[in-house]
Motif scaffolding. Structure first.
Motif, short mmCIF file in Angstrom:
data_model
loop_
_atom_site.label_atom_id
_atom_site.label_comp_id
_atom_site.label_asym_id
_atom_site.label_seq_id
_atom_site.Cartn_x
_atom_site.Cartn_y
_atom_site.Cartn_z
N GLU A 156 0.91 -1.22 -0.16
CA GLU A 156 -0.04 -0.12 -0.22
C GLU A 156 0.91 1.53 -0.35
OE1 GLU A 156 -3.83 1.14 2.22
OE2 GLU A 156 -2.50 1.74 3.84
N TYR A 157 0.66 1.90 -0.58
CA TYR A 157 1.92 3.60 -1.03
C TYR A 157 0.33 4.38 -0.97
CZ TYR A 157 4.58 1.20 -4.23
OH TYR A 157 5.43 -0.32 -4.50
N THR A 158 0.93 5.54 0.33
CA THR A 158 0.46 6.65 0.89
C THR A 158 1.26 8.35 0.52
OG1 THR A 158 -0.56 5.60 2.81
CG2 THR A 158 -0.63 7.78 2.51
N SER A 190 -4.57 7.08 -1.60
CA SER A 190 -3.44 5.35 -1.27
C SER A 190 -4.05 4.77 -2.15
CB SER A 190 -3.54 4.66 0.31
OG SER A 190 -4.98 4.50 0.16
N GLU A 191 -2.72 3.98 -2.77
CA GLU A 191 -3.44 3.08 -3.84
C GLU A 191 -2.65 1.63 -3.50
OE1 GLU A 191 -2.06 3.25 -7.71
OE2 GLU A 191 -0.37 3.97 -6.64
N GLN A 192 -3.26 -0.27 -3.92
CA GLN A 192 -2.52 -1.26 -3.53
C GLN A 192 -2.15 -1.86 -4.16
OE1 GLN A 192 -3.95 -3.92 -0.10
NE2 GLN A 192 -3.90 -4.81 -1.50
N PRO A 235 -0.60 -4.68 3.87
CA PRO A 235 -1.75 -3.39 5.12
C PRO A 235 -2.97 -4.83 5.63
CG PRO A 235 -1.56 -3.38 2.36
CD PRO A 235 -0.99 -4.47 2.82
N ARG A 236 -3.01 -5.32 5.62
CA ARG A 236 -4.54 -6.71 5.78
C ARG A 236 -4.17 -7.91 6.06
NH1 ARG A 236 -7.00 -4.38 0.45
NH2 ARG A 236 -7.14 -6.68 0.20
#
Length: 769
Positions: A694-696, A702-704, A736-737
Motif C-alpha cells: 500500500e502506497y500512501t 493511497s493505492e494498493q 496491510p491487511r
C-alpha cells in the motif's frame, strides 16, 4: 522524435547494464540459485504419472479400487459395557494382480493390555500430582479393550488361518484371489467398551453417575478391511493413535441389538422404523420430513428423562442398510433426545439430525441441528451435493469424531443451563467440522493414516468458509457487529506456530505420527495455506472452480496429495509448484519487508551515481544525447513542511525536452512525474508470496498494488521497484491487511513504525485498568 528514441535507447542500455550486474552478483552468491529456486517444477517430489493416475490429476484410464461389503449382527451388552459381533465380509478384488492374503484393521487393539502404543512416547515424572491424577497414572489397572477374535471362517464354515500383528490381522487364503474375483469369509469377536472420557478414546461410552446410565458412541467396533491400491499395495501401517483410517468403500447390512428402551441412530437407512418407533414417533418423523426451517422433536426431553429411570431387560434390534460408504458408526442410549429437520440439497431432501442427553440442553436443542443443516448447504455449494439421506450430530463429552452420516461432538452447558460464548462457538465449530468430514474423507476418500492433512486440513479450510457463512445466515447467533470467530483459517492465527521453534515443527507432508503438534500441522497450517491460496494467490473464482473440480473428480475414490496438487493447477492454469513446495514440503515461514527507499528528483545534471558510473568508464556528458537525470535525495527523515511541495531540483528542461518533441494530442496525455522512488523489498523468510504493498501519498490518497510471487523467481532475497509519481509518497506498507501470515511485521513499514517497549505497554495496561 529522434531525440526521444536516442534518449530511450541510452536509458535501456543503462538499465540493461545494471540488471546484468545484479544477475552476476546473484550467481556469485549462489551459483545454483536458479536450480534451487522454490519455483522449479516438482518433478522430483511428485510420483510419476501412469495409467492409474494421470498428470492432470484425474483418475487414469486403468484406475481401480477394491470393494468390501459387510453383513453384521451386533449386540451391545449395556450392563457389562461390552460388544459382541459377527460379520461376513465379501471382498472384491478389482486390482490387476492376484492377492495371496487379506489385511484387516483391528483398531481396538490400540487399547489392549499388550499394546505398544502407550510405549512409543517419552514420559517424565512430575514433582506433584492431584490425588485423582496420581491414582489415574500409577494406581489404576490398565484397561483391556482389545479385540477378542473367536473365529475366522471361509464361506463353507472352515477355519481360515490368521495372524494378528498389533492392530493388523492377516487372513491367509487357501488359494490366491484372482483379479476380478471375490471371496467371502466370516469373523466373530467381542471386546470391552472403553470409557471415552478417559484418554479421549474415539469411541466408547460416557457414564452418568446421577442416573446410572451410559451414552454410547461406537465406531472402530468391527474388524475392517484395509485399503489395497495402486499407490502402495496394502495400506497396513499400524494404528498408533494419531494417524486415522484408510478404508475401501462397500455396502453394509447391519443389525444392532440394544436394550428395548434405547434410542439409536447409525450410518445407513433404517429399514424397520415401524418396529422400533412408537406411533407418535412415526407421526413426528413425518412432520420432520416436511419441516425445512426448524427441527421437530422425535423424542422430547420429558420422554428421555422418563426413560432414564427404567432399565429394560428386553431387547430391540435396529436394522440398517448403507450403500457405498467407507465405514460405519452408531450411537445409542436411553438418555437421548432426538430431533430432525429437512434440508434441501440440490433436487433432494436430506435429514439433519441431532441426538443428545438433557445435559446438552438448552444449547443443543437450539443450535445443533441448525449447524448440521447449514454445514450441508455450505459444503455442497463448494464441492458436490451431499449424496446421503441424512447427517447426524451426537452429543458426547470432549468428543470430536466422524463417520459416514454420523459424528460425535462436544459442547456442554453448565448444570444450570448457562453457557459461555466459548462453549457456544466451540460446539458450532466442532459440529461443522465433523459433519464436514462426510465430504473429506468419507466421500473424497484420502488415506488419513499416511496424509492426515488431506482430510483434516481440507476439512478445516472448508470449516472456515462454512463458519463464516453460518455467521452470515444466522447473525442473531453471533455476537453483535462481529463476524464468526473462527479459531483456524485466518492467516494471522498461524503465525505463532510458523514462527516457533523449528526443531518442533514438521512439514505438512509428514505422517501424523511423526509430528510434534498435530493440530497446527495437519489442521491449521494447511487450512490457512488454502485460505491464502483462495484469497490472495489465485482469487476466489479460479480457486473455487479448481477445488470443486478436485472434489468431483475424486468423490468415492482414493486421491493422493499429487492428485490434489495437479488438479488445482490443471483446472486453473496457475503454476503453483512454488506454493506446494514452500507451504507443504518445508517448515519455512513468510517474512517480507521494506528494506530501503531511495528518492530521486528530475535534474538536468547527473547525480552522484551517474557521475561515478561515467567516471568509471571515462565518459562525459557529451558522450550521450541529452538525458534526463535523476538525483537521489535523503529519505531518512520526512520533513513535514515540505510534504506535497515540488522539489527545487525539478528542471523546466524536462518539460521542454519532452514537450517540444510531442504533438499537441500527445502532450495532452502526458502526466509529468515529479517524484521517483526506488523501493527495495527484502524477504528474510523462506516462503515466496505475492508482495502486497500500500502506497500512501501526501494528498491523503493511497493505492494498493499486488506484485505476483514470481518477483522472487530470480532473486530470492530482494526485489526492487521504481515508482514514478506526481505526488509525494509519505508511507509504504507491506501486507496491510495481514493476508500472508507474515511472522514479523516490524519490517513491513516505511518509515519504520516504532513499536512500544514491553515496559511502556505494561504502563499503558496499568492506565487502562
Amino acid at each position: 522524435m529522434d531525440q526521444i528514441k536516442n534518449y530511450a535507447t541510452a536509458v535501456l542500455v543503462l538499465v540493461a547494464t545494471v540488471l546484468f550486474a545484479q544477475e552476476e552478483k546473484i550467481y556469485e552468491r549462489d551459483p545454483g540459485h536458479l536450480n534451487e529456486s522454490k519455483f522449479r517444477q516438482m518433478y522430483q517430489e511428485f510420483a510419476t504419472p501412469n495409467m492409474y493416475r494421470s498428470a492432470s490429476g484425474t483418475p487414469g484410464p486403468d484406475y481401480y479400487q477394491q470393494q468390501a461389503d459387510y453383513k453384521m449382527d451386533i449386540e451391545l451388552d449395556d450392563k457389562n459395557a461390552r460388544i459382541y459381533g459377527e460379520e461376513t465380509i465379501t471382498y472384491h478384488n478389482n486390482a490387476p494382480e492376484a492377492l495371496e492374503f487379506l489385511w484387516l484393521q483391528l483398531d481396538q487393539n490400540v487399547r489392549s493390555r499388550d499394546s505398544k502404543s502407550p510405549l512409543r512416547n517419552s514420559s517424565s515424572l512430575k514433582v506433584a500430582y492431584t490425588t485423582a491424577a496420581f491414582s489415574k497414572t500409577y494406581l489404576k489397572e490398565d484397561f483391556d479393550g482389545g479385540f477378542n477374535i473367536e473365529f475366522v471362517k471361509d464361506s463353507n464354515g472352515n477355519p481360515l488361518p490368521y495372524t494378528i500383528n498389533q492392530t493388523m490381522m492377516r487372513v491367509d487364503l487357501p488359494e490366491a484371489l484372482q483379479s476380478g474375483e471375490k471371496v467371502s469369509f466370516s469373523v466373530k469377536w467381542w471386546y470391552n467398551i472403553p470409557d471415552h472420557t478417559v484418554d479421549r478414546a474415539r469411541s466408547g461410552y460416557e457414564y452418568f453417575e446421577k442416573d446410572g446410565n451410559r451414552a454410547y458412541v461406537i465406531a472402530q467396533f468391527f474388524p475392517r478391511m484395509a485399503v489395497y491400491s495402486d499407490v502402495e499395495g496394502w495400506q497396513n501401517h499400524q494404528f498408533w493413535g494419531s494417524g486415522e483410517f484408510a478404508l475401501p468403500f462397500g455396502n453394509y447390512d447391519v443389525n444392532i441389538t440394544v436394550p428395548a428402551d434405547h434410542i439409536l441412530d447409525a450410518t445407513g437407512e433404517l429399514l424397520n422404523r415401524k418396529e422400533v418407533f412408537s406411533k407418535e414417533m412415526i407421526k413426528r418423523y413425518e412432520q420432520a420430513k416436511k419441516s425445512y426451517d426448524k427441527p421437530v422433536l422425535i423424542v422430547t426431553q420429558e420422554e428421555a428423562e422418563a426413560a432414564e429411570k427404567g432399565f429394560s431387560e428386553k431387547k430391540k434390534t435396529w436394522k440398517f442398510r448403507a450403500e457405498n460408504v467407507r465405514d460405519y458408526g452408531f450411537a445409542t442410549s436411553r438418555k437421548f433426545i432426538w430431533d430432525m429437520q429437512a434440508v434441501k440439497i440440490g433436487n433432494k431432501d436430506v435429514m439433519a439430525v441431532s441426538l443428545y442427553p438433557k445435559e446438552g440442553n438448552p444449547l443443543w436443542e437450539e443450535l445443533s441441528t441448525k449447524a448440521v443443516a447449514s454445514t450441508l448447504k455450505s459444503y455442497s455449494a463448494h464441492t458436490f451435493d451431499y449424496p446421503y439421506h441424512k447427517a447426524i450430530s451426537v452429543h458426547a463429552k470432549n468428543q470430536g469424531m466422524e463417520y459416514p452420516m454420523i459424528c460425535w461432538n462436544y459442547g456442554r452447558p453448565n448444570e444450570d443451563g448457562t453457557y459461555s460464548d466459548r462453549t457456544k462457538y466451540g460446539m458450532i465449530s466442532v459440529i461443522i467440522h465433523e459433519v464436514g468430514h462426510n465430504f473429506f474423507p468419507m466421500i473424497v476418500n484420502s488415506d488419513e493414516r499416511q496424509w492426515g492433512w488431506m482430510d483434516e486440513g481440507l476439512d478445516t479450510f472448508m470449516q472456515y468458509l462454512a463458519e463464516q457463512e453460518f455467521g452470515e445466515a444466522f447473525p442473531e447467533v453471533i455476537t453483535p457487529n462481529k463476524k464468526y470467530p473462527s479459531r483456524r483459517g485466518d492467516p494471522s492465527k498461524i503465525v505463532p506456530y510458523m514462527s516457533g521453534d523449528q526443531t518442533t515443527i514438521a512439514p505438512i507432508m509428514s505422517n501424523p505420527e511423526n509430528v510434534y503438534k498435530l493440530g497446527p500441522n495437519a489442521y491449521a497450517k494447511p487450512a490457512t495455506a488454502l485460505n491464502i491460496l483462495r484469497e490472495t494467490v489465485m482469487g476466489r473464482e479460479l480457486f473455487d472452480h479448481a477445488f470443486k473440480t478436485y472434489a468431483q473428480r475424486w468423490m468415492f475414490k482414493h486421491p493422493t496429495p499429487e492428485d490434489f496438487f495437479r488438479t488445482m493447477e490443471d483446472a486453473s492454469a496457475v503454476d503453483l509448484d512454488w506454493f506446494w513446495r514452500s507451504w507443504f514440503y518445508t517448515t519455512d515461514f513468510v517474512d517480507i519487508g521494506v528494506k530501503g527507499v531511495k528518492k530521486f528528483v528530475v535534474s538536468d545534471k547527473p547525480g552522484k551515481q551517474m557521475q561515478e558510473y561515467m567516471t568509471s568508464r571515462n565518459l562525459t556528458e557529451s558522450d550521450y544525447p541529452p538525458l534526463v537525470y535523476l538525483a537521489e535525495q535523503n529519505t531518512d527523515e520526512i520533513d513535514p513542511t515540505m510534504v506535497g511541495k515540488a522539489p527545487s531540483e525539478v528542471s523546466s528542461s524536462l518539460k521542454e525536452f519532452m514537450m517540444d518533441n510531442l504533438t499537441a494530442e500527445e502532450r495532452a496525455r502526458v502526466k509529468e512525474p515529479k517524484y521517483f522512488y526506488e523501493v527495495t523489498f527484502d524477504k528474510p523468510g523462506g516462503i515466496p508470496m505475492p508482495l502486497i504493498v500500500e502506497y500512501t501519498y501526501s494528498d491523503g490518497s493511497s493505492e494498493q498494488v499486488t506484485y505476483p510471487p514470481e518477483i522472487w523467481r530470480k532473486n530470492d532475497a530482494e526485489f526492487r521497484r521504481v515508482i514514478a509519481s506526481q505526488t509525494e509518497i509519505v508511507a509504504i506498507t507491506v501486507d496491510p491487511r495481514a493476508e500472508t501470515a507474515d511472522i514479523d511485521v516490524t519490517n513491513n513499514s516505511w518509515p519504520k513504525k516504532e513499536s512500544p517497549s514491553e515496559f511502556n505497554q505494561f504502563k499503558e495496561g496499568i492506565k487502562g485498568d
